[in-house]
Motif scaffolding. Structure first.
Motif, mmCIF file in Angstrom:
data_model
loop_
_atom_site.group_PDB
_atom_site.id
_atom_site.type_symbol
_atom_site.label_atom_id
_atom_site.label_comp_id
_atom_site.label_asym_id
_atom_site.label_seq_id
_atom_site.Cartn_x
_atom_site.Cartn_y
_atom_site.Cartn_z
ATOM 1 N N UNK A 300 0.802 -1.227 -0.035
ATOM 2 C CA UNK A 300 0.047 0.075 -0.068
ATOM 3 C C UNK A 300 0.842 1.414 0.124
ATOM 4 N N UNK A 301 2.114 1.222 0.180
ATOM 5 C CA UNK A 301 2.812 2.216 0.469
ATOM 6 C C UNK A 301 4.326 2.498 -0.219
ATOM 7 N N UNK A 302 4.348 1.666 -1.467
ATOM 8 C CA UNK A 302 5.679 1.904 -2.439
ATOM 9 C C UNK A 302 5.114 2.369 -3.779
ATOM 10 N N UNK A 303 6.149 3.301 -4.083
ATOM 11 C CA UNK A 303 6.129 4.090 -5.279
ATOM 12 C C UNK A 303 6.349 3.253 -6.496
ATOM 13 N N UNK A 304 6.255 3.934 -7.688
ATOM 14 C CA UNK A 304 6.319 3.277 -8.973
ATOM 15 C C UNK A 304 4.903 2.976 -9.575
ATOM 16 N N UNK A 305 5.300 1.998 -10.495
ATOM 17 C CA UNK A 305 3.961 1.446 -11.328
ATOM 18 C C UNK A 305 2.863 0.769 -10.221
ATOM 19 N N UNK A 306 1.936 1.033 -10.413
ATOM 20 C CA UNK A 306 0.655 0.553 -9.609
ATOM 21 C C UNK A 306 -0.159 -0.484 -10.322
ATOM 22 N N UNK A 307 -0.728 -1.251 -9.852
ATOM 23 C CA UNK A 307 -1.607 -2.428 -10.604
ATOM 24 C C UNK A 307 -1.429 -3.688 -10.390
ATOM 25 N N UNK A 308 -2.051 -4.534 -11.032
ATOM 26 C CA UNK A 308 -1.907 -6.166 -10.612
ATOM 27 C C UNK A 308 -1.039 -6.596 -11.852
#
Length: 409
Positions: A300-308
């Motif tokens: 829930x708290x790491x940067x970069x590309x989000x998604x599955x």
């Protein structure tokens, strides 16, 4: 860059952009009864082969009820109200304005103030449960015990192993259908990998990775009923990542060692949330039932590309954005298969989360009509979910290897 790779990149970029839009307009959107733009819920590209035409085989219309129309308006997201074999005859939400919104979206006149009232309606054959995550097992058991088939949003259970066993026994006792609408199961890659795995193209699945990274800014998390999302253990919401193995192979995880990473966000401290959870990122290493390994991360708290997203490596082939066979024999297996998703019924869109929504709704309807198991049936749903619950227990024990309960049909 291949077309599949380009499409996957654009999809993941759209997911990240969609989540960034959550910020300042949130209150206005809620007041206007408009859906909040949430990562994954936007209409995303998907690979459909229109030549694989959907062919009707029954004129029967299933009388369906839908409950839940919260911040993301999930109740109407799976296109059930548009399916030619469904008649949505009743809807429900605890909040009158949301109930009215769901009724409008589903073009349904009958409403109930609660699920408990809805299940008394004997005309309803099946109900889709789109309520808050902590309520899923209880609500699904109530539906089943009222004599109705049930589909549910993820996860199947919420941190509770005892509830998992009770839900499993309820499905077995009633003999009714249970489906969990796990969206990764109809991502293009998972759909294709599932067909290839069943055809033997991978051999044994040696190693799988799955990632569900969904950045939640401190002080501005996605709103939730009774604030259940605040501080939630990442591996209590593991299905979007774990599906890259369970929904490809149909197999399970048998043991786990999981490490948690402490967050600088105050929500993720033992004092900052109701779960006494110190972790906003949890990375689990699973042993699979076929003897392979899997690394599954939720954050829930790491940067970069989000998604599955995820990748698969078998004895004879790998899959990451595209199929990668080791030899010509395996390559020929893939060449003789159509790995694109078939067309949906007229009027039913693929929807968000990688173009999975319409396919999950259609799978549930088709399972009822044909009296077959849904793709993400009770065993797959619990094997996908409970493994995360045990993974969080492992993280709290500094990575201790723990056995995972197993569920079969």
């Amino acid at each position: 860059m291949s077309e599949f790779s380009r499409r996957s990149f654009l999809t993941r970029s759209a997911l990240g952009a969609g989540f960034m839009a959550l910020g300042s307009n949130l209150t206005a959107q809620q007041q206007d009864n408009k859906p909040t733009i949430i990562q994954g819920f936007d209409q995303t590209d998907t690979d459909i082969d229109a030549s694989q035409e959907w062919k009707p085989f029954s004129d029967r219309k299933i009388k369906m009820g839908i409950v839940g129309f919260g911040v993301c308006q999930f109740g109407a997201a799976f296109e059930l109200q548009n399916h030619p074999n469904v008649e949505v005859v009743a809807v429900s939400d605890l909040f009158p304005d949301r109930c009215a919104g769901l009724a409008k979206a589903c073009k349904c006149e009958k409403t109930y103030p609660s699920l408990e009232e809805m299940i008394k309606d004997d005309s309803i054959e099946a109900i889709f449960v789109a309520t808050d995550a902590p309520s899923h097992p209880d609500h699904c058991m109530k539906v089943l015990n009222s004599g109705k088939h049930v589909a549910t949003a993820v996860p199947a259970v919420f941190g509770d192993l005892e509830a998992a066993d009770k839900l499993y026994e309820t499905v077995k006792k009633t003999g009714l259908l249970y489906a969990m609408f796990e969206t990764s199961s109809f991502h293009d890659q998972v759909f294709a990998a599932r067909k290839l795995y069943k055809a033997g193209a991978f051999g044994k699945m040696m190693y799988t990775e799955g990632e569900y990274f969904h950045y939640s800014p401190e002080g501005n998390p996605i709103p939730s009923y009774k604030d259940w999302r605040i501080g939630v253990p990442p591996q209590w919401y593991p299905t979007h990542s774990n599906a890259y193995y369970t929904c490809v192979t149909g197999n399970s995880f048998i043991e786990v060692s999981c490490m948690g990473i402490k967050s600088i966000q105050k929500d993720f401290t033992p004092e900052g949330n109701r779960y006494k959870n110190p972790f906003a990122t949890e990375i689990a290493l699973f042993r699979t039932s076929e003897g392979g390994m899997a690394r599954m991360g939720v954050s829930w708290d790491s940067g970069g590309i989000s998604g599955e997203m995820g990748r698969n490596r078998g004895q004879y082939a790998g899959y990451y954005n595209e199929f990668m066979p080791l030899n010509e024999e395996v390559k020929k297996i893939a060449e003789n298969m159509n790995l694109r998703k078939p067309a949906l019924p007229p009027g039913v869109g693929a929807g968000g989360h990688g173009g999975s929504h319409g396919y999950l709704g259609n799978d549930f309807v088709d399972a009822i009509l044909r009296n077959r198991l849904p793709l993400v049936n009770i065993a797959v749903a619990l094997n996908t979910t409970v493994s995360g619950v045990v993974a969080h227990q492992s993280a709290l024990k500094d990575g201790e290897i723990l056995k995972i309960p197993q569920y079969t049909i």
